[in-house]
Design a protein around this motif. Structure first.
Motif, mmCIF file in Angstrom:
data_model
loop_
_atom_site.group_PDB
_atom_site.id
_atom_site.type_symbol
_atom_site.label_atom_id
_atom_site.label_comp_id
_atom_site.label_asym_id
_atom_site.label_seq_id
_atom_site.Cartn_x
_atom_site.Cartn_y
_atom_site.Cartn_z
ATOM 1 N N MET A 34 38.150 55.398 35.148
ATOM 2 C CA MET A 34 38.247 54.524 36.312
ATOM 3 C C MET A 34 38.414 53.069 35.876
ATOM 4 S SD MET A 34 35.599 55.925 39.077
ATOM 5 C CE MET A 34 34.666 56.894 37.898
ATOM 6 N N LYS A 35 39.262 52.382 36.561
ATOM 7 C CA LYS A 35 39.518 50.994 36.167
ATOM 8 C C LYS A 35 39.185 50.071 37.322
ATOM 9 C CE LYS A 35 43.264 51.906 32.988
ATOM 10 N NZ LYS A 35 44.705 52.096 32.987
ATOM 11 N N PRO A 36 38.611 48.916 37.017
ATOM 12 C CA PRO A 36 38.350 47.953 38.093
ATOM 13 C C PRO A 36 39.646 47.317 38.572
ATOM 14 C CG PRO A 36 37.799 46.999 35.964
ATOM 15 C CD PRO A 36 38.207 48.427 35.703
ATOM 16 N N PRO A 37 39.628 46.748 39.780
ATOM 17 C CA PRO A 37 40.797 45.970 40.205
ATOM 18 C C PRO A 37 40.926 44.734 39.322
ATOM 19 C CG PRO A 37 38.988 45.739 41.777
ATOM 20 C CD PRO A 37 38.536 46.713 40.751
ATOM 21 N N GLN A 38 42.063 44.087 39.369
ATOM 22 C CA GLN A 38 42.228 42.883 38.546
ATOM 23 C C GLN A 38 41.354 41.749 39.060
ATOM 24 O OE1 GLN A 38 46.246 41.610 38.064
ATOM 25 N NE2 GLN A 38 46.431 42.898 36.261
ATOM 26 N N TYR A 55 38.327 36.163 34.882
ATOM 27 C CA TYR A 55 37.016 36.230 34.222
ATOM 28 C C TYR A 55 36.608 34.835 33.776
ATOM 29 C CZ TYR A 55 33.633 37.348 30.532
ATOM 30 O OH TYR A 55 32.513 37.403 29.743
ATOM 31 N N MET A 105 29.539 46.816 37.677
ATOM 32 C CA MET A 105 30.688 47.520 37.082
ATOM 33 C C MET A 105 31.026 48.811 37.832
ATOM 34 S SD MET A 105 31.833 45.369 35.104
ATOM 35 C CE MET A 105 33.303 46.351 34.749
ATOM 36 N N ASN A 155 34.527 49.549 39.534
ATOM 37 C CA ASN A 155 35.316 50.726 39.135
ATOM 38 C C ASN A 155 35.625 51.639 40.314
ATOM 39 O OD1 ASN A 155 35.436 49.815 36.553
ATOM 40 N ND2 ASN A 155 33.745 51.056 35.793
ATOM 41 N N ARG A 171 36.026 50.466 43.148
ATOM 42 C CA ARG A 171 36.755 49.540 44.037
ATOM 43 C C ARG A 171 36.013 49.281 45.348
ATOM 44 N NH1 ARG A 171 42.645 49.106 41.806
ATOM 45 N NH2 ARG A 171 42.100 49.782 39.732
ATOM 46 N N ARG A 181 35.840 43.869 45.273
ATOM 47 C CA ARG A 181 37.134 43.390 44.762
ATOM 48 C C ARG A 181 37.122 41.869 44.653
ATOM 49 N NH1 ARG A 181 41.733 46.561 45.384
ATOM 50 N NH2 ARG A 181 41.328 48.703 45.998
#
Ligand SMILES: Cc1cc2nc3c(=O)[nH]c(=O)nc-3n(C[C@H](O)[C@H](O)[C@H](O)COP(=O)(O)OP(=O)(O)OC[C@H]3O[C@@H](n4cnc5c(N)ncnc54)[C@H](O)[C@@H]3O)c2cc1C
Length: 292
Positions: free
Chosen positions: A1-5, A8, A38, A42, A44, A47
């Protein structure tokens, strides 16, 4: 699973952190231990446009014990507070609660203040903070305020923190000799979030209950003071009859929600049993404390 952009930011001072939170407001999220943020990213469920990582901010990783209490800075890990040699003497309820949080791998990263700011209904530390009248230090770019714990927690995952504010530290009071304490919880597996739990702080005077604070957690919203249950034991000896009355009142007054882990009625029932156990253990400790 990837977080949204997201962008940072890793500020190194509190002033820079507050400036970033002020500039981005609702679009920013503070990253402390990341143990709740996190997963939210992940899945979503959050956001944010900007993640403000406070782990490099100087001065936030301090845990100080003094006459005013146990002051825990925003990046103090739960595990560091748990393993601190003086925390158990300074505040034994806090010390008893910390190892109940998840697994040690979670506590190695998760912060005390992050747990409070996240305000999960099933989390132990918000209930401990309410039971102890902990004080939250809240900072924003042009000011600072101190919020008592019962005004800090608003609802599930909701606190009185504004988007541009940082919980910079929390102070738990120094333990009053003679007070008894206990935290009880029920979870399906060791390390899981509690299905329900209860915290008790009891003071005896000549064997009679002079003060009682009972707080339930895991009910679905904020930690709940069980004031009816407190009244059932205050002013008398804490014997089996008094404990049973406290259990019954707790079941009546618990405002529980249901979910896949248990119905509202089940949670209220369990909270009653846990409140009874917590009162029994806290009273025994208070008796031992006042006898010595
Ligand atoms: C598998 C698992 C099991 C767990 N079990 C438990 C459990 O049994 N009991 C329990 O209590 N917790 C449990 N947790 C959660 C854990 O305690 C988290 O560490 C805690 O809830 C959040 O702390 P954090 O430092 O990781 O915060 P983060 O995840 O970094 O942040 C959480 C939220 O709080 C905000 N935030 C964090 N710090 C601040 C601050 N100083 N000022 C303003 N906002 C801030 C963030 O923006 C974010 O919205 C579990 C987590 C996992 C992954």
């Amino acid at each position: 699973m990837k977080p949204p952009q997201f962008e940072y930011e890793a500020p190194s001072t509190i002033a820079e952190t507050l400036e970033l939170l002020d500039r981005f407001g609702d679009d920013a999220k503070v990253l402390a231990g990341g143990q709740s943020l996190m997963p939210l990213l992940n899945f979503r469920l959050a956001r944010p446009a900007v993640v403000v990582d406070i782990n490099r901010v100087r001065g936030l990783a301090r845990l100080d014990i003094g006459p005013d209490g146990v002051r825990v800075g925003a990046t103090v890990r739960q595990r560091d507070a748990e393993r601190h040699l003086d925390v158990a003497a300074a505040n034994p309820l806090l010390a008893e609660a910390l190892p109940l949080i998840g697994h040690f791998q979670i506590r190695n990263r998760g912060t005390v203040c992050g747990s409070l700011a996240h305000a999960d209904p099933a989390a132990e530390l918000p209930a401990v903070a309410v039971a102890l009248d902990a004080e939250m230090e809240v900072q924003r770019r042009h000011g600072k305020r101190t919020v008592p714990a019962d005004a800090f927690f608003v609802d599930a995952l909701t606190t009185s923190l504004a988007p541009n504010e940082l919980l910079s530290a929390t102070t738990f009071p120094i333990w009053r000799g003679g007070d008894g304490w206990a935290i009880e919880e029920f979870s399906r597996r060791s390390g899981d979030f509690a299905v329900a739990g209860a915290v008790a702080v009891i003071r005896l005077d000549g064997g009679v209950c002079a003060e009682a604070r009972l707080v339930a957690f895991g009910l679905g919203g904020s930690p709940q003071r069980l004031t009816g249950s407190e009244a059932a034991i205050r002013g008398g000896r804490i014997d089996d009859g008094a404990i049973e009355r406290a259990v019954v009142r707790a079941r009546e007054e618990a405002r529980a929600d249901g979910d896949i882990h248990g119905s509202a009625a089940y949670r209220a029932y369990v909270v009653g049993s846990l409140a009874g156990r917590a009162v029994r253990r806290a009273a025994a400790r208070a008796r031992a404390g006042t006898a010595s």
